[in-house]
Scaffold this motif. Structure first.
Motif, short mmCIF file in Angstrom:
data_model
loop_
_atom_site.label_atom_id
_atom_site.label_comp_id
_atom_site.label_asym_id
_atom_site.label_seq_id
_atom_site.Cartn_x
_atom_site.Cartn_y
_atom_site.Cartn_z
N PHE A 118 -3.32 -37.98 76.70
CA PHE A 118 -3.23 -36.60 77.17
C PHE A 118 -2.71 -35.80 75.99
N LEU A 174 -0.18 -37.52 73.70
CA LEU A 174 0.57 -38.56 74.43
C LEU A 174 -0.34 -39.72 74.79
N ALA A 229 -0.82 -42.24 77.16
CA ALA A 229 -0.31 -42.70 78.46
C ALA A 229 -0.64 -44.17 78.64
N PRO A 247 8.77 -49.25 83.35
CA PRO A 247 9.67 -48.15 83.67
C PRO A 247 8.89 -46.89 84.06
N GLY A 263 6.99 -43.56 83.95
CA GLY A 263 6.21 -42.95 82.86
C GLY A 263 5.56 -43.96 81.95
N ALA A 264 5.54 -45.23 82.34
CA ALA A 264 4.98 -46.26 81.47
C ALA A 264 3.46 -46.17 81.41
N GLY A 265 2.85 -45.51 82.36
CA GLY A 265 1.40 -45.38 82.35
C GLY A 265 0.71 -46.18 83.43
N THR A 280 0.31 -45.55 86.79
CA THR A 280 -0.60 -44.76 87.63
C THR A 280 -1.81 -44.30 86.82
N THR A 281 -1.58 -43.97 85.56
CA THR A 281 -2.70 -43.58 84.71
C THR A 281 -3.71 -44.72 84.59
N TYR A 337 -9.65 -40.68 86.05
CA TYR A 337 -9.58 -40.28 84.64
C TYR A 337 -10.65 -41.04 83.89
N GLN A 372 0.28 -43.09 95.03
CA GLN A 372 1.74 -43.14 94.93
C GLN A 372 2.38 -42.17 95.94
N1 LIG Z 1 -2.94 -35.57 84.12
C1 LIG Z 1 -1.99 -35.75 83.18
N2 LIG Z 1 -1.84 -34.86 82.19
C2 LIG Z 1 -0.91 -35.00 81.23
N3 LIG Z 1 -0.06 -36.02 81.19
C3 LIG Z 1 -0.13 -36.95 82.14
C4 LIG Z 1 -1.10 -36.87 83.18
N4 LIG Z 1 -0.95 -37.93 84.00
C5 LIG Z 1 0.06 -38.65 83.49
N5 LIG Z 1 0.55 -38.07 82.38
C6 LIG Z 1 1.62 -38.59 81.55
O1 LIG Z 1 1.33 -39.93 81.25
C7 LIG Z 1 2.51 -40.70 81.26
C8 LIG Z 1 2.33 -41.87 82.20
O2 LIG Z 1 2.34 -41.37 83.51
P1 LIG Z 1 2.09 -42.30 84.76
O3 LIG Z 1 2.04 -41.41 85.97
O4 LIG Z 1 0.91 -43.14 84.51
O5 LIG Z 1 3.39 -43.17 84.80
P2 LIG Z 1 3.83 -44.28 85.84
O6 LIG Z 1 3.97 -45.53 85.08
O7 LIG Z 1 2.94 -44.29 87.01
O8 LIG Z 1 5.27 -43.76 86.25
P3 LIG Z 1 6.02 -43.80 87.66
O9 LIG Z 1 6.65 -45.11 87.75
O10 LIG Z 1 7.02 -42.70 87.55
O11 LIG Z 1 5.00 -43.55 88.69
C9 LIG Z 1 3.65 -39.80 81.65
O12 LIG Z 1 4.33 -39.40 80.48
C10 LIG Z 1 2.94 -38.62 82.29
O13 LIG Z 1 3.68 -37.45 82.08
#
Ligand SMILES: Nc1ncnc2c1ncn2[C@@H]1O[C@H](COP(=O)(O)OP(=O)(O)OP(=O)(O)O)[C@@H](O)[C@H]1O
Ligand SMILES: [Mg+2]
Lengths: 269, 408
Positions: free
Chosen positions: A15, A18, A20, A39, A41-43, A45-46, A55, A92
């Motif tokens: 992104f 970043l 992700a 942890p 923000g580890a990525g 959900t991405t 995505y 989530q």
């Molecule tokens: N659509 C988006 N646009 C910009 N940044 C994004 C987007 N989706 C996720 N991110 C960034 O990507 C990183 C990973 O986010 P993600 O939601 O995948 O984390 P996560 O591992 O699921 O965290 P959590 O445990 O809090 O759910 C984060 O820094 C988030 O801010």
């Protein structure tokens, strides 16, 4: 070793600047529960959003080994991934159809099958037997999953009116009604009390045993992860930092560091 | 108390500011040319009224909630529906129903049908369409042009107009596919206006602002409703051995729109229980969840747009044949707004709610035509009141389309 169901190779999702998900490779097996932990923000959900097509990753490949052949998920639309490749997911922050009834939620999940049976609703419009049979079958499938998720007595209630824990289960039931080959669950135990959480574990183990499908599970609750997963993939800042059985991962220093934070420079020495 | 006072003063001030340009100045035509004159008394009245009204609203305890409908009402609904339909069928034969009453009822039915059509798009699929009148216009012009250019009868043109409107719906549906919520409203509003402007300016085809007149009236299985039937046709009155009366046609038109509207209703009731209809509602609830279940939002949205437009097209054809004359003026944004108001007021998805709302928003103002310009004021006032009382619309209760044990 069971044949792999999902192969993720060198997946990268950026992104802006970043990363992700950063050059991530792993496989998930058929009939296995693969946990993805890491942890905030580890990525995680991405990663799910890439697998389910919400995505489009900049780099890497996501292949699903389907009986109809290997499917390149990164090239399919999100709805085609669900329909053709048989990948179902939960979210989530729960996404039900809140003003529709619990049963309707489960019937909508069988849209593809019902559309085909009703010749795009034409047979239904004309009231043909063919459609009524298909709908009855859909109701039976819904009833099966209502029973398994202990939601039968709420069948005719509005989905949005259910308590939180029930909504989580309904989302899983809805995903299962699509008859998936791969079920992706994004923090299904979040917000559940210990009893509900234990029930969830049992449900997931049953699904693995009875349906023989692959499960991909994002989870923060370590007791869930250690209790039910066959393999664990650990992410931190979009990178895979460890992979293995729950026991292997638990002892991995990199994982401990990621979860407990970096110790002081002096200590690492 | 001081808070109420402050609030009311503020409202009065806003009213004064609004009234100043709208009411406060007047162009005066005098010997020396045009000049401006003040009408500050009116401004003072407006500000005073708003101040007083606001103060009253603040001081009076909140209105008691509308009586809640008894729990069994859900089961009563089909009965209420049948009763209304029966009343509609009998209406022309009731003693008080003169030509004027039947004519007004016809108008209300047009809006009920349009409301039911738009309900598919807005109430079920959740796509806020502010340009619905475009499809109504396409239907009306399709009929007028097809009948005038090719001499086709109403009964041939009706399905053609429906098909044309539906195709148009699909076409206009494309630009809004990627949009959400409010943006859909803005774009459809623009598209609706574009259609009207095209009708207004395409002189050769549509006759421009002059519209199209002398549109063919419908016949009943070849029986004409004219006093002097055209060559080779018999007249309705002659066939049934009645004396000729203009009322026959009025009543015939009434039944025609009643049948069209009821067909729309039956179609909607039916399709709500089919995969397409459920997908519409699911799309309204959560598009992302729909995608995750393998539902292609594109086809779902387009089907809603197309089918909604088709019914508007039918209604448009009827409108053209009833009036015998159409012009772009009949298809302004105001019409879209009224139809949307009917759907929202009715309770977004409730078929009977739409009937009530159409009676309220179209029927009542027709009755009070004598009130002239105050009609719109009453219209707006009624809408504000209803939205205060019942923010979710008159009938907002939703029955599931299927129950676990037995059909609903
Ligand atoms: N659509 C988006 N646009 C910009 N940044 C994004 C987007 N989706 C996720 N991110 C960034 O990507 C990183 C990973 O986010 P993600 O939601 O995948 O984390 P996560 O591992 O699921 O965290 P959590 O445990 O809090 O759910 C984060 O820094 C988030 O801010
Ligand atoms: Mg997450």
């Amino acid at each position: 070793m069971t044949p792999s169901l999902l192969d993720v190779e060198h997946l990268t999702m950026r992104f802006g600047g970043l990363f992700a998900v950063n050059d991530l490779s792993f496989t998930a097996g058929n009939g296995e529960i693969t946990a993805v932990i890491g942890p905030n923000g580890a990525g995680k959900t991405t990663l799910f959003n890439c697998i389910t097509g919400f995505y489009k990753p900049q780099e890497g490949r996501i292949a699903l080994n389907h009986p109809d052949g290997r499917m390149a998920l990164e090239r399919l639309d999100d709805h085609a991934i669900a329909r053709r490749a048989g990948v179902a997911r939960t979210f989530q922050n729960i996404r039900l159809f809140p003003r529709m009834s619990v049963l309707e939620n489960l019937i909508v999940a069988q849209h593809t099958r019902l559309m085909r049976a009703s010749m795009f609703s034409l047979a239904g419009l004309l009231g043909l037997r063919r459609y009524r049979r298909a709908e009855a079958a859909a109701v039976e499938r819904a009833r099966h999953w209502l029973d398994r998720t202990a939601l039968t007595r709420f069948a005719d209630d509005e989905a949005g009116s259910l308590p939180y824990g029930h909504q989580r289960r309904l989302e899983i039931a809805r995903a299962m009604c699509t008859e998936p080959r791969l079920l992706c669950l994004d923090e299904p135990a979040a917000g559940l009390n210990p009893r509900e959480s234990a029930e969830l574990n049992r449900l997931l183990l049953d699904i693995r045993a009875d349906e023989g499908i692959g499960l991909l599970l994002i989870e923060h609750d370590m007791s869930v992860v250690m209790g039910i997963s066959d393999r664990v993939v650990v992410l931190d800042y979009g990178k895979k930092i460890a992979e293995g059985t729950p026991a292997e991962v638990r002892g991995d220093p990199a994982v401990i560091r990621a979860y407990l934070g970096e110790p002081d420079e002096a200590e690492t020495g | 108390m001081p808070a109420a006072l402050r609030d009311s003063l503020l409202a009065g001030l806003v009213a004064a500011a609004l009234a100043l340009p709208m009411l406060g100045v007047r162009l005066v035509d005098s010997a020396t040319g045009l000049s401006l004159a003040g009408r500050f008394d009116l401004v003072a009245w407006a500000a005073g009224l708003v101040f007083g009204g606001r103060l009253l609203l603040r001081l009076i305890p909140p209105l008691p909630a509308m009586p809640v409908l008894p729990a069994g009402f859900g089961n009563l609904r089909p009965a209420a529906g049948w009763a209304m339909a029966a009343f509609a069928v009998l209406l022309p034969f009731l003693p008080f129903a003169d030509r004027n009453v039947v004519d007004k009822a016809t108008l209300v039915l047009i809006y009920i049908m349009l409301g039911w059509g738009l309900n598919i798009v807005v109430g079920l699929a959740g796509l806020l369409d502010l340009g619905f009148v475009a499809f109504y216009a396409v239907g009306a012009y399709s009929y007028a042009l097809l009948s005038q250019s090719f001499g086709l009868s109403f009964w041939v043109c009706l399905p053609l107009a429906g098909v044309l409107s539906a195709s148009f719906g699909l076409l206009l549906g494309f630009p809004v596919l990627r949009l959400r919520g409010d943006y859909i409203a803005i774009v459809t509003m623009g598209l609706g206006e574009i259609v009207r402007v095209i009708l207004q300016n395409w002189q050769e085809l549509t006759g421009g602002p002059n519209g199209i007149s002398g549109i063919e009236r419908p016949s009943l299985f070849g029986l004409s409703f004219k006093a002097v039937p055209p060559e080779g046709q018999r007249s309705f009155a002659e066939f049934f051995g009645l004396d000729y009366s203009g009322d026959h046609r009025v009543i015939f038109l009434y039944f025609l729109i009643l049948i069209l509207a009821l067909a729309t209703n039956l179609f909607t009731l039916r399709i709500r229980r089919l995969p397409v209809g459920r997908a519409w509602e699911a799309l309204r609830e959560d598009e992302i969840a729909c995608r995750s279940l393998g539902i292609n939002p594109t086809t779902v949205k387009l089907s809603a747009f197309g089918i909604g437009a088709m019914f508007a097209g039918f209604a448009g054809s009827f409108f053209a044949t009833r009036q015998g004359f159409i012009s772009p003026e009949s298809f302004t944004f105001m019409e879209s707004a009224v139809i949307l108001a009917i759907v929202v007021l009715g309770g977004m998805g409730s078929q009977i709610g739409i009937v009530l709302a159409a009676l309220l928003l179209v029927g009542l103002p027709e009755w009070f035509r004598e009130l002239q310009q105050y009609r719109m004021l009453a219209f707006g006032g009624a809408m504000v009141l209803i939205m205060l009382w019942k923010p979710a619309g008159l009938l907002s209760h939703r029955e599931p389309t299927i129950r676990l044990d037995g059909q609903p």
